[in-house]
Motif scaffolding. Structure first.
Motif, PDB file in Angstrom:
ATOM      1  N   ASN A  12       0.840  -1.203   0.000  1.00 27.04           N
ATOM      2  CA  ASN A  12       0.000   0.000   0.000  1.00 27.04           C
ATOM      3  C   ASN A  12       0.873   1.251   0.000  1.00 27.04           C
ATOM      4  O   ASN A  12       0.608   2.210  -0.724  1.00 27.04           O
ATOM      5  CB  ASN A  12      -0.916   0.020   1.228  1.00 27.04           C
ATOM      6  CG  ASN A  12      -2.080  -0.935   1.095  1.00 27.04           C
ATOM      7  OD1 ASN A  12      -2.254  -1.594   0.067  1.00 27.04           O
ATOM      8  ND2 ASN A  12      -2.876  -1.032   2.136  1.00 27.04           N
ATOM      9  N   GLN A  13       1.925   1.236   0.822  1.00 29.41           N
ATOM     10  CA  GLN A  13       2.809   2.401   0.924  1.00 29.41           C
ATOM     11  C   GLN A  13       3.497   2.686  -0.413  1.00 29.41           C
ATOM     12  O   GLN A  13       3.642   3.839  -0.801  1.00 29.41           O
ATOM     13  CB  GLN A  13       3.837   2.188   2.043  1.00 29.41           C
ATOM     14  CG  GLN A  13       4.580   3.445   2.410  1.00 29.41           C
ATOM     15  CD  GLN A  13       3.670   4.588   2.857  1.00 29.41           C
ATOM     16  OE1 GLN A  13       2.657   4.375   3.514  1.00 29.41           O
ATOM     17  NE2 GLN A  13       4.009   5.799   2.485  1.00 29.41           N
ATOM     18  N   GLU A  14       3.930   1.642  -1.108  1.00 25.05           N
ATOM     19  CA  GLU A  14       4.581   1.834  -2.414  1.00 25.05           C
ATOM     20  C   GLU A  14       3.602   2.420  -3.430  1.00 25.05           C
ATOM     21  O   GLU A  14       3.973   3.286  -4.226  1.00 25.05           O
ATOM     22  CB  GLU A  14       5.133   0.506  -2.932  1.00 25.05           C
ATOM     23  CG  GLU A  14       6.365   0.019  -2.208  1.00 25.05           C
ATOM     24  CD  GLU A  14       6.772  -1.381  -2.636  1.00 25.05           C
ATOM     25  OE1 GLU A  14       7.982  -1.589  -2.862  1.00 25.05           O
ATOM     26  OE2 GLU A  14       5.888  -2.258  -2.759  1.00 25.05           O
ATOM     27  N   LYS A  62       3.148   6.058  -2.544  1.00 29.18           N
ATOM     28  CA  LYS A  62       4.362   6.811  -2.869  1.00 29.18           C
ATOM     29  C   LYS A  62       4.503   7.046  -4.374  1.00 29.18           C
ATOM     30  O   LYS A  62       5.101   8.037  -4.798  1.00 29.18           O
ATOM     31  CB  LYS A  62       5.598   6.087  -2.329  1.00 29.18           C
ATOM     32  CG  LYS A  62       6.878   6.888  -2.514  1.00 29.18           C
ATOM     33  CD  LYS A  62       7.999   6.374  -1.664  1.00 29.18           C
ATOM     34  CE  LYS A  62       9.303   7.093  -1.879  1.00 29.18           C
ATOM     35  NZ  LYS A  62       9.275   8.450  -2.302  1.00 29.18           N
TER      36      LYS A  62
END
Length: 138
Positions: A20-22, A25
């Motif tokens: 999710n973070q990637e 980002k």
């Protein structure tokens, strides 16, 4: 061309394999990443200018639109995965994404069309990073 090689190297990642973070980002307007793009294009500025301004009547005449179309396809996969996970709005259609990416890439094309110096491009890059809020839009 090496422009298309870079696009594929950066855009051909499988979004389903990203955290999710990637995914989040991927929409950051990171100054260093944007400066990388401007430096890459500045190092090829004469050819890039010809491509943007002097390609009428050649197979490259529609480059600005074709380039955005290619990036819209790659970016749509990222957006669809983020939507599937509930990380962003679900009402952004591919046509809307194409328009947003067209506006974004116009801010990248124009300094080369107008023969900006590297110092002008550095200042412009900071403005573009502040102008585009992909997180807010998506």
């Amino acid at each position: 061309s090496d422009l298309y090689e870079v696009a594929h190297a950066r855009g051909d990642k499988d979004p389903t394999a990203m955290s999710n973070q990637e995914l989040i980002k991927a929409w950051d307007m990171d100054g260093a990443d944007m400066m990388w793009w401007f430096r890459f294009l500045y190092d090829r500025r004469d050819d890039f200018y010809l491509l943007l301004s002097c390609s009428q009547g050649t197979r490259y005449a529609n480059f600005p639109h074709d380039w955005v179309e290619l990036l819209t396809k790659a970016t749509s996969a990222y957006l669809a995965e983020a939507q599937r996970r509930g990380l962003c709005r679900n009402d952004v259609e591919p046509a809307e994404l194409h328009i947003l990416l067209s506006a974004f890439w116009t801010t990248i094309y124009e300094p080369f069309i107008h023969h900006f110096t590297w110092e002008q491009i550095e200042a412009h890059c900071r403005i573009v990073c502040g102008l585009f809020n992909w997180h807010g839009a998506l």
